[in-house]
Motif scaffolding. Structure first.
Motif, PDB file in Angstrom:
ATOM      1  N   PRO A 176       0.526  -1.768  -0.256  1.00 21.61           N
ATOM      2  CA  PRO A 176      -0.102  -0.041  -0.211  1.00 21.61           C
ATOM      3  C   PRO A 176       0.976   1.182  -0.152  1.00 21.61           C
ATOM      4  CG  PRO A 176      -0.944  -1.335   1.998  1.00 21.61           C
ATOM      5  CD  PRO A 176       0.707  -2.153   1.324  1.00 21.61           C
ATOM      6  N   PRO A 177       1.659   1.536   0.952  1.00 26.13           N
ATOM      7  CA  PRO A 177       2.483   2.480   0.650  1.00 26.13           C
ATOM      8  C   PRO A 177       2.767   3.301  -0.773  1.00 26.13           C
ATOM      9  CG  PRO A 177       3.247   1.576   2.550  1.00 26.13           C
ATOM     10  CD  PRO A 177       3.202   0.322   1.910  1.00 26.13           C
ATOM     11  N   TYR A 178       3.651   1.821  -1.044  1.00 28.06           N
ATOM     12  CA  TYR A 178       4.128   2.215  -2.802  1.00 28.06           C
ATOM     13  C   TYR A 178       3.488   2.704  -4.121  1.00 28.06           C
ATOM     14  CZ  TYR A 178       7.785  -0.666  -0.578  1.00 28.06           C
ATOM     15  OH  TYR A 178       8.903  -1.647   0.103  1.00 28.06           O
ATOM     16  N   ALA A 179       1.814   1.852  -3.300  1.00 30.50           N
ATOM     17  CA  ALA A 179       0.431   2.499  -4.374  1.00 30.50           C
ATOM     18  C   ALA A 179       0.240   3.649  -4.431  1.00 30.50           C
ATOM     19  CB  ALA A 179      -0.818   1.411  -4.760  1.00 30.50           C
ATOM     20  N   ARG A 180       0.807   4.405  -2.733  1.00 36.38           N
ATOM     21  CA  ARG A 180      -0.016   5.643  -2.261  1.00 36.38           C
ATOM     22  C   ARG A 180       1.331   6.930  -3.213  1.00 36.38           C
ATOM     23  NH1 ARG A 180      -2.078   6.957   2.118  1.00 36.38           N
ATOM     24  NH2 ARG A 180      -4.693   6.435   1.694  1.00 36.38           N
ATOM     25  N   VAL A 181       3.243   6.244  -2.906  1.00 37.28           N
ATOM     26  CA  VAL A 181       3.958   7.045  -3.458  1.00 37.28           C
ATOM     27  C   VAL A 181       3.240   7.178  -4.507  1.00 37.28           C
ATOM     28  CG1 VAL A 181       6.057   6.974  -4.036  1.00 37.28           C
ATOM     29  CG2 VAL A 181       5.542   6.447  -1.782  1.00 37.28           C
TER      30      VAL A 181
END
Lengths: 303, 276, 250
Positions: A176-181
């Motif tokens: 999820p953090p990569y999707a956000r970034v």
């Protein structure tokens, strides 16, 4: 260091092929990277981890699984056992060296799967906006709402303990953090004139997302991945510590900390040595990530 | 005595491919007059302005045989003294007010902060001074502008606020770096007139940095033309039509004019010899 | 008489939904003949660039019509082969991670056009860039060189209409002259139709046969080039632009 001719070829203002152009840019990035001594230290630590893992059978002084009850609980610097032995008389140094393989395996598999998935979700979400964005981002929010370790615990509990399942659980919780970034980066890129230009040339959505938007998000994601590797190692160690990751007698660092904790007051080295290894490798990835930020930041891509 | 003396100023930037000299040994003096610094992008004009203000930061390196303001040697001065000088006696107006005003602070507070902190003025007195400054840049409704957020101001209004802010401490030297390039043409003239009047009335020294030779020549007493980090020509603004250097002449000739001939515009044939 | 190449009639563009609506273009009409060069002049917020975006389908048309050769505007690949655009800021219009070669060959790849090597080299030659620039990245180019690449990209699909959105306002004066000359040459060689937007009356005067002056999204007046040069215009706003243009250099 690099012969003058090769240097001139790399720094040429008039590259003769796409390969030379790319290598030239990479070389400039490398020179910028070298100016940051902490980042170089991080790179050396990570490279050392890779080397140790690759050469484990040859450089480990003992068999990591061989028990020798006569020599149990030897302190560091004992003859033949540089870092001492554990409660079964196994050589701690050898176990750390072989443990590097497990750690590297976890890091590599997570680093290959989670960021790719996150990148895809993030760019698609940011590029299309509207309903696609709402659905994908709420899904991401749900994953982000749980603490990483708790969610990984739940997955492992469902899938059963073991290194493979631990990797799967960590990857499932890491994207999820990569999707956000990637989404944030996509939002700034999508209204850029160069995207408008390629759209005017008649390009389809798939082509725009994969070939024009995603490459602009990759560097942010790589930086984030490197910085997250410390967290991944700690989560893996945490799962091992709780008995849900690697299973004994596998020399996994978290598991070693866990089994050493019973002896912490009398035989401090059993838990401390693997703890130090976790610390140093996490630090290495963090320093490397910080250095990469300076090199890969798309806004600093000029000279 | 000159207000500003610059002798053999050099600014060097290290890059991966080796050091690049952006300003390559320039010298000039400035009295209480209006000096235009003209050049195209990459000519080193902006860096010259920043060097005078002491805003060239490592890893960039600054060297000069002499850099003096009002007889004081700037090179020998500490960072604290430079900062004090920047606050009171030297000021800079930059190209785009959007990036120069703090977006999360009301205009009034930005205008009065310096007065209150630096000059320990009462809130009332500071406010009076700020409103006077806004009136000086011909803002009709200063009370309303004091309460506004920067994003509520138009480009021309923002630039006037910036000028007011710079003028409040009453500096002796004002460096204006393309102060009107981000503005619409019909607003440009107004802002320039305000700047001109202020400089005249207060007897400041002005360094006006711009890419626009004609604009600068109308507005300044003297013009320095820069090319690739060097001064290629220094000329009285009135004499600009008689400029001798081919670069200056080329800059003057390459602009389209309304009602001008339709054929290809004259282009600059750059000569390696200009780089000296 | 044949239908005009581009015909805009009573065009309205409105941004935003309920509540906050910005009417960027309000009832603008004009037409451009084939092979003509037509100018739109105005300051920021006048809606001139929005009209170009509306033609490309990148701004919401709320009323009125845009017709090309008497027909509604085609979309997708057919549009791409008919109309291309050159953007204002050459620092933002080239993909920072793509070499010049990639930028120029991408439109060919999209349309499945072969013979790419030859076409890319021909395009570089047409905009006056040496072959050695082929594998450079945008950050290795000056502003003028980037704008040449952007013009070359717009010409890769051999369109008939070129929309020019302030193509020289981010460039130095001497570079502006070079780019304007290049655009004039290309139009003469290829019989292109130009629709050019600028805030600079002198640039439009140099490039265009007819022009429309815009303010706040609406037409102020339409002029022929001779009228402008003779000072034959009525609107006070045009006079202000005219005088500002005489004062400033560019």
């Amino acid at each position: 260091m690099i012969p003058a001719a090769a240097r001139a070829w790399l720094l040429s203002e008039e590259p003769a092929s796409p390969l030379q152009a790319r290598l030239g840019v990479a070389y400039l990035g490398w020179l910028r990277f070298l100016r940051n001594p902490l980042a170089v230290a991080g790179l050396i630590i990570v490279l050392a981890l890779v080397a140790v893992a690759a050469l484990a059978p040859w450089i480990a002084p003992h068999d990591p699984l061989a028990q020798d009850l006569a020599n149990r609980l030897r302190p560091p610097l004992s003859p033949g056992h540089l870092l001492g032995t554990d409660e079964f008389g196994r050589d701690i140094l050898s176990r750390l060296i072989h443990g590097a393989r497990v750690t590297l395996q976890i890091v590599a598999l997570v680093a290959l799967t989670a960021p790719l998935f996150g990148l895809l979700v993030g760019t698609v979400s940011g590029y299309f906006g509207g309903w696609t964005d709402t659905v994908l981002m709420r899904l991401t929010d749900i994953f982000l709402a749980f603490p990483r370790l708790i969610l990984a615990l739940a997955f492992v509990a469902a899938l059963g303990p073991g290194v493979e399942n631990a990797i799967l659980a960590i990857a499932l919780t890491a994207w999820p953090p990569y999707a956000r970034v990637a989404r944030a980066e996509t939002l700034t890129v999508r209204s850029a004139d160069y995207i408008a230009a390629i759209r005017l040339a008649g390009a389809g959505h798939g082509r725009i997302v994969l070939r024009h938007v995603a490459p602009m998000c990759v560097s942010s994601v790589i930086i984030r991945v490197t910085l997250d590797m410390a967290g991944v190692i700690l989560t893996a160690a945490g799962l091992g510590f709780l008995g849900l990751g690697a299973q004994p007698p596998l020399p996994e660092w978290g598991l070693m900390v866990s089994s050493g904790r019973k002896f912490l007051f009398d035989n401090w080295w059993i838990a401390t040595m693997p703890g130090l290894a976790i610390f140093i490798v996490s630090l290495g990835f963090n320093l490397l990530g910080d250095g990469l930020r300076d090199v890969l930041d798309p806004r600093g891509a000029g000279r | 005595m000159s207000l500003l003396e610059v002798e053999d100023l050099r600014v060097t930037f290290p890059t991966e491919a080796g050091p690049v000299e952006a300003v390559r040994g320039i010298s000039f003096r400035l009295g209480r007059e209006r000096l235009g610094v003209v050049g195209e992008s990459g000519s080193g004009k902006t860096i010259t302005g920043r060097a005078v203000l002491g805003l060239v930061r490592p890893p960039a390196r600054l060297a000069a045989r002499r850099l003096a303001f009002d007889g004081r040697d700037l090179l020998a001065m500490g960072e604290g003294a430079r900062r004090a000088l920047r606050g009171r006696r030297m000021a800079m107006v930059m190209q785009d007010p959007k990036f120069s005003l703090n977006p999360v602070m009301r205009v009034g507070r930005q205008l009065t902060e310096g007065l209150r902190l630096r000059d320990r003025m009462s809130a009332r007195e500071a406010r009076r001074r700020a409103i006077a400054a806004l009136e000086a840049v011909r803002i009709r409704d200063p009370e309303r502008v004091m309460e506004a957020w920067p994003h509520e101001l138009s480009g021309g209004m923002g630039q006037r606020v910036m000028i007011a802010m710079m003028l409040i401490p009453g500096p002796d030297l004002l460096i204006a770096d393309e102060p009107t390039s981000a503005l619409d043409v019909t607003v440009q003239a107004e802002v320039l007139r305000i700047l001109d009047d202020l400089v005249r009335e207060r007897g400041m020294g002005l360094i006006f940095i711009s890419h626009d030779l004609k604009l600068v020549s109308r507005f300044c007493d003297r013009v320095i033309v820069m090319y690739r980090g060097r001064i290629v020509e220094e000329i009285a603004a009135r004499e600009l039509e008689n400029a001798r250097h081919p670069y200056t002449r080329g800059l003057l000739g390459c602009l389209p004019r309304i009602g001008g001939p339709r054929g290809p515009l004259p282009v600059l044939a750059r000569d390696a010899a200009w780089e000296g | 008489m044949a239908a005009p190449r581009v015909e805009i009639s009573d065009l309205h563009v409105t941004f935003g939904q309920r509540g906050r609506r910005v009417r960027a273009v309000r009832g603008v009409s004009f037409s451009v003949a084939a092979g003509e060069s037509y100018g739109l002049v105005g300051e920021s917020g006048s809606g001139k660039s929005t009209i170009l975006r509306a033609i490309c389908g990148m701004a919401p048309v709320s009323a009125g019509s845009i017709r090309i050769d008497g027909r509604p505007v085609p979309r997708g690949r057919a549009f791409a082969r008919l109309v291309q655009m050159v953007f204002q800021d050459p620092y933002a219009s080239l993909h920072p991670r793509h070499t010049v070669d990639r930028v120029l060959s991408e439109p060919l790849a999209i349309h499945g056009i072969g013979d790419r090597d030859r076409r890319v080299l021909a395009a570089l030659a047409a905009v006056g860039l040496p072959r050695s620039f082929r594998f450079r990245f945008p950050h290795q180019l000056s502003g003028g060189q980037r704008q040449r690449v952007a013009i070359a990209r717009a010409l890769m699909l051999e369109p008939e209409i070129l929309l020019l959105d302030e193509p020289t306002s981010a460039l130095d004066a001497s570079v502006q002259a070079e780019v304007l000359n290049l655009l004039q040459e290309l139009r003469a060689e290829r019989g292109l139709t130009y629709l050019m937007v600028s805030h600079d009356l002198a640039v439009i005067d140099h490039m265009c046969d007819r022009l429309t002056v815009m303010e706040n999204g609406a037409v102020v007046e339409e002029l022929r080039r001779e009228q402008l040069a003779a000072g034959d215009f009525r609107a006070p706003y045009t006079r202000r632009l005219f005088e500002a243009s005489l004062e400033a250099g560019g």
